[in-house]
Design an enzyme around this catalytic site. Structure first.
Site, PDB file in Angstrom:
ATOM      1  N   ASN A  82       0.816  -1.220   0.000  1.00  8.14           N
ATOM      2  CA  ASN A  82       0.000   0.000   0.000  1.00  8.14           C
ATOM      3  C   ASN A  82       0.849   1.269   0.000  1.00  8.14           C
ATOM      4  O   ASN A  82       0.389   2.323  -0.439  1.00  8.14           O
ATOM      5  CB  ASN A  82      -0.913  -0.032   1.233  1.00  8.14           C
ATOM      6  CG  ASN A  82      -1.498   1.321   1.547  1.00  8.14           C
ATOM      7  OD1 ASN A  82      -2.440   1.762   0.897  1.00  8.14           O
ATOM      8  ND2 ASN A  82      -0.917   2.019   2.526  1.00  8.14           N
ATOM      9  N   GLY A  84       2.837   4.398  -0.669  1.00  7.61           N
ATOM     10  CA  GLY A  84       2.973   5.172  -1.902  1.00  7.61           C
ATOM     11  C   GLY A  84       3.109   6.651  -1.621  1.00  7.61           C
ATOM     12  O   GLY A  84       2.690   7.135  -0.570  1.00  7.61           O
ATOM     13  N   ASP A  88       3.667  15.419  -7.498  1.00  8.13           N
ATOM     14  CA  ASP A  88       2.939  15.881  -8.680  1.00  8.13           C
ATOM     15  C   ASP A  88       3.582  17.104  -9.321  1.00  8.13           C
ATOM     16  O   ASP A  88       3.997  18.040  -8.622  1.00  8.13           O
ATOM     17  CB  ASP A  88       1.490  16.238  -8.312  1.00  8.13           C
ATOM     18  CG  ASP A  88       0.666  15.020  -7.872  1.00  8.13           C
ATOM     19  OD1 ASP A  88       1.177  13.887  -7.956  1.00  8.13           O
ATOM     20  OD2 ASP A  88      -0.490  15.229  -7.467  1.00  8.13           O
ATOM     21  N   GLN A 144       0.647  13.859 -13.148  1.00 10.74           N
ATOM     22  CA  GLN A 144       1.070  12.615 -12.468  1.00 10.74           C
ATOM     23  C   GLN A 144       1.686  11.584 -13.425  1.00 10.74           C
ATOM     24  O   GLN A 144       1.414  10.386 -13.324  1.00 10.74           O
ATOM     25  CB  GLN A 144      -0.114  11.980 -11.749  1.00 10.74           C
ATOM     26  CG  GLN A 144      -0.531  12.709 -10.477  1.00 10.74           C
ATOM     27  CD  GLN A 144      -1.339  11.819  -9.558  1.00 10.74           C
ATOM     28  OE1 GLN A 144      -2.287  11.176  -9.979  1.00 10.74           O
ATOM     29  NE2 GLN A 144      -0.953  11.772  -8.292  1.00 10.74           N
ATOM     30  N   TYR A 147       3.465   9.104 -11.100  1.00 10.33           N
ATOM     31  CA  TYR A 147       2.560   8.303 -10.257  1.00 10.33           C
ATOM     32  C   TYR A 147       1.715   7.356 -11.112  1.00 10.33           C
ATOM     33  O   TYR A 147       1.562   6.166 -10.796  1.00 10.33           O
ATOM     34  CB  TYR A 147       1.680   9.278  -9.474  1.00 10.33           C
ATOM     35  CG  TYR A 147       0.737   8.669  -8.465  1.00 10.33           C
ATOM     36  CD1 TYR A 147       1.152   8.441  -7.152  1.00 10.33           C
ATOM     37  CD2 TYR A 147      -0.578   8.358  -8.805  1.00 10.33           C
ATOM     38  CE1 TYR A 147       0.274   7.911  -6.212  1.00 10.33           C
ATOM     39  CE2 TYR A 147      -1.456   7.829  -7.877  1.00 10.33           C
ATOM     40  CZ  TYR A 147      -1.031   7.611  -6.578  1.00 10.33           C
ATOM     41  OH  TYR A 147      -1.902   7.084  -5.648  1.00 10.33           O
ATOM     42  N   PRO A 177      -8.255   2.441  -5.974  1.00 12.69           N
ATOM     43  CA  PRO A 177      -9.118   3.435  -5.330  1.00 12.69           C
ATOM     44  C   PRO A 177      -9.228   4.675  -6.206  1.00 12.69           C
ATOM     45  O   PRO A 177      -8.281   5.038  -6.908  1.00 12.69           O
ATOM     46  CB  PRO A 177      -8.358   3.772  -4.036  1.00 12.69           C
ATOM     47  CG  PRO A 177      -7.325   2.701  -3.864  1.00 12.69           C
ATOM     48  CD  PRO A 177      -6.996   2.240  -5.248  1.00 12.69           C
TER      49      PRO A 177
HETATM   50  N1  CAA Z   1      -6.347  19.520 -17.079  1.00 14.17           N
HETATM   51  C1  CAA Z   1      -5.976  20.452 -17.986  1.00 14.17           C
HETATM   52  N2  CAA Z   1      -5.220  21.520 -17.694  1.00 14.17           N
HETATM   53  C2  CAA Z   1      -4.805  21.667 -16.426  1.00 14.17           C
HETATM   54  C3  CAA Z   1      -5.149  20.738 -15.421  1.00 14.17           C
HETATM   55  C4  CAA Z   1      -5.954  19.648 -15.790  1.00 14.17           C
HETATM   56  N3  CAA Z   1      -6.331  18.702 -14.882  1.00 14.17           N
HETATM   57  N4  CAA Z   1      -4.578  21.135 -14.259  1.00 14.17           N
HETATM   58  C5  CAA Z   1      -3.920  22.279 -14.527  1.00 14.17           C
HETATM   59  N5  CAA Z   1      -4.062  22.602 -15.832  1.00 14.17           N
HETATM   60  C6  CAA Z   1      -3.506  23.745 -16.528  1.00 14.17           C
HETATM   61  C7  CAA Z   1      -3.686  25.027 -15.744  1.00 14.17           C
HETATM   62  O1  CAA Z   1      -4.958  25.561 -15.973  1.00 14.17           O
HETATM   63  C8  CAA Z   1      -2.567  25.887 -16.287  1.00 14.17           C
HETATM   64  O2  CAA Z   1      -2.946  26.412 -17.546  1.00 14.17           O
HETATM   65  P1  CAA Z   1      -2.394  27.829 -18.018  1.00 14.17           P
HETATM   66  O3  CAA Z   1      -0.894  27.689 -18.069  1.00 14.17           O
HETATM   67  O4  CAA Z   1      -3.027  27.999 -19.358  1.00 14.17           O
HETATM   68  O5  CAA Z   1      -2.864  28.775 -16.970  1.00 14.17           O
HETATM   69  C9  CAA Z   1      -1.459  24.875 -16.555  1.00 14.17           C
HETATM   70  O6  CAA Z   1      -2.103  23.586 -16.639  1.00 14.17           O
HETATM   71  C10 CAA Z   1      -0.417  24.813 -15.451  1.00 14.17           C
HETATM   72  O7  CAA Z   1      -1.111  24.666 -14.230  1.00 14.17           O
HETATM   73  P2  CAA Z   1      -0.503  25.152 -12.886  1.00 14.17           P
HETATM   74  O8  CAA Z   1       0.095  26.513 -13.022  1.00 14.17           O
HETATM   75  O9  CAA Z   1      -1.512  24.924 -11.823  1.00 14.17           O
HETATM   76  O10 CAA Z   1       0.715  24.154 -12.706  1.00 14.17           O
HETATM   77  P3  CAA Z   1       1.430  23.843 -11.379  1.00 14.17           P
HETATM   78  O11 CAA Z   1       2.824  23.551 -11.733  1.00 14.17           O
HETATM   79  O12 CAA Z   1       1.203  24.897 -10.378  1.00 14.17           O
HETATM   80  O13 CAA Z   1       0.710  22.519 -10.796  1.00 14.17           O
HETATM   81  C11 CAA Z   1      -0.407  20.397 -10.699  1.00 14.17           C
HETATM   82  C12 CAA Z   1      -0.026  21.625 -11.553  1.00 14.17           C
HETATM   83  C13 CAA Z   1       0.689  20.015  -9.727  1.00 14.17           C
HETATM   84  C14 CAA Z   1      -0.606  19.240 -11.636  1.00 14.17           C
HETATM   85  C15 CAA Z   1      -1.667  20.737  -9.897  1.00 14.17           C
HETATM   86  O14 CAA Z   1      -2.649  21.131 -10.811  1.00 14.17           O
HETATM   87  C16 CAA Z   1      -2.201  19.530  -9.153  1.00 14.17           C
HETATM   88  O15 CAA Z   1      -1.782  19.243  -8.045  1.00 14.17           O
HETATM   89  N6  CAA Z   1      -3.164  18.799  -9.740  1.00 14.17           N
HETATM   90  C17 CAA Z   1      -3.757  17.631  -9.111  1.00 14.17           C
HETATM   91  C18 CAA Z   1      -3.099  16.387  -9.575  1.00 14.17           C
HETATM   92  C19 CAA Z   1      -3.796  15.242  -8.926  1.00 14.17           C
HETATM   93  O16 CAA Z   1      -4.967  14.956  -9.187  1.00 14.17           O
HETATM   94  N7  CAA Z   1      -3.105  14.512  -8.070  1.00 14.17           N
HETATM   95  C20 CAA Z   1      -3.718  13.420  -7.361  1.00 14.17           C
HETATM   96  C21 CAA Z   1      -3.189  13.408  -5.971  1.00 14.17           C
HETATM   97  S1  CAA Z   1      -4.086  12.255  -4.964  1.00 14.17           S
HETATM   98  C22 CAA Z   1      -3.561  10.770  -5.479  1.00 14.17           C
HETATM   99  O17 CAA Z   1      -2.664  10.616  -6.252  1.00 14.17           O
HETATM  100  C23 CAA Z   1      -4.263   9.592  -4.895  1.00 14.17           C
HETATM  101  C24 CAA Z   1      -4.881   8.804  -5.973  1.00 14.17           C
HETATM  102  O18 CAA Z   1      -4.405   7.719  -6.261  1.00 14.17           O
HETATM  103  C25 CAA Z   1      -6.110   9.259  -6.618  1.00 14.17           C
END
Ligand code: CAA
Length: 240
Positions: A82, A84, A88, A144, A147, A177
């Site tokens: 588990n 992990g 990101d 990701q 990941y 999950p």
């Molecule tokens: N789809 C499309 N575009 C996206 C997007 C998405 N999902 N997320 C961000 N963007 C775009 C933004 O709008 C931005 O566009 P512009 O440059 O045109 O403004 C561009 O991408 C860059 O975005 P950021 O400036 O926000 O980039 P950042 O470097 O600050 O961070 C990130 C980006 C780290 C990916 C942040 O958006 C994030 O944390 N996202 C969530 C990722 C996620 O779902 N992680 C899951 C964690 S939980 C887990 O992993 C458990 C599990 O198993 C489910």
């Protein structure tokens, strides 16, 4: 005495819920953790479940930690890989170090956890391996690449282990999950998290116990014919 179960990353989040569910189901449970001594200490105080510290990314440390668990509790029949982490970042910003940390922990960590236990399971003609993958290994996720690669890799691991272990009474399965209410998901920026929840038909995050119940079933004798499978528990967010 009940069977012995090891849950890596078992002192917090989904892992803690799994460890508790297995204890309640009659297993002798060991929970490993990597670094948060404080959380491990209070988890043991609250639940009576023994915690062991090692880094799953380190093969020798895993081997030594598992040997200690077996010396304390007996041979491990059930293992839940588990542990992990997330690091990101959009791909263009992702560093080689962010890539490597996640691969080492989430993917190589599964090898390091199951490999030392495999010979004993083969010898005793019984074993249950459950790997906690992720919805994001099935569908990919913006930010990701690292990941998602590991969580997709988990599915390849269990499908292969299932074929190798079947004739020894060992099953290997994965759970994917969706977004579960844990610290890992709470670390996602709030706006992003809100938009993720809006995309879950059930309209909420999952609870760690909802994953733990899937594990308890997969490791039971009743699940002997389920091998190499993936259970998706994601509130309808993604269908394979
Ligand atoms: N789809 C499309 N575009 C996206 C997007 C998405 N999902 N997320 C961000 N963007 C775009 C933004 O709008 C931005 O566009 P512009 O440059 O045109 O403004 C561009 O991408 C860059 O975005 P950021 O400036 O926000 O980039 P950042 O470097 O600050 O961070 C990130 C980006 C780290 C990916 C942040 O958006 C994030 O944390 N996202 C969530 C990722 C996620 O779902 N992680 C899951 C964690 S939980 C887990 O992993 C458990 C599990 O198993 C489910």
């Amino acid at each position: 005495m009940g069977r012995v179960a090891l849950v890596t990353g078992g002192s917090r989040g989904i892992g803690a819920a799994i460890a508790i569910a297995l204890k309640n189901a009659g297993y002798s449970v060991a929970a490993s953790y990597a670094g948060n001594d404080e959380a491990a200490k209070s988890f043991t105080a609250d639940t009576g479940i023994k915690t062991y510290k090692w880094d799953v990314a380190d093969y020798e440390a895993s081997k030594a930690g598992i040997a200690q668990v077996e010396a304390d509790l007996g041979p491990v029949d059930v293992v839940v890989a588990n542990a992990g982490i997330t690091r990101d970042a959009p791909f263009h910003k992702m560093t080689p170090d962010q890539w490597k940390q996640v691969i080492d922990t989430n993917l190589t960590g599964v090898f390091n956890t199951v490999h030392p236990l495999w010979p004993g399971m083969r010898e005793r003609k019984f074993g249950r391996v459950v790997v906690i993958s992720s919805i994001n290994g099935q569908k990919g996720q913006f930010g990701q690449v690292n990941y998602a690669a590991t969580k997709a890799g988990d599915l390849g691991i269990v499908k292969s282990l299932a074929q190798e272990g079947a004739r020894f009474g060992i099953t290997a399965n994965a759970i994917c999950p969706g977004y579960i209410a844990t610290e890992m998901v709470m670390a996602v920026p709030e706006k992003v998290r809100e938009s993720i929840i809006a995309g879950i038909p059930t309209g909420r995050l999952g609870e760690p116990e909802e994953i733990a119940r899937c594990v308890a079933f997969l490791v039971s004798d009743d699940a002997a014919f389920i091998n190499g499978s993936t259970i998706s528990a994601n509130g309808g967010q993604f269908f394979v």
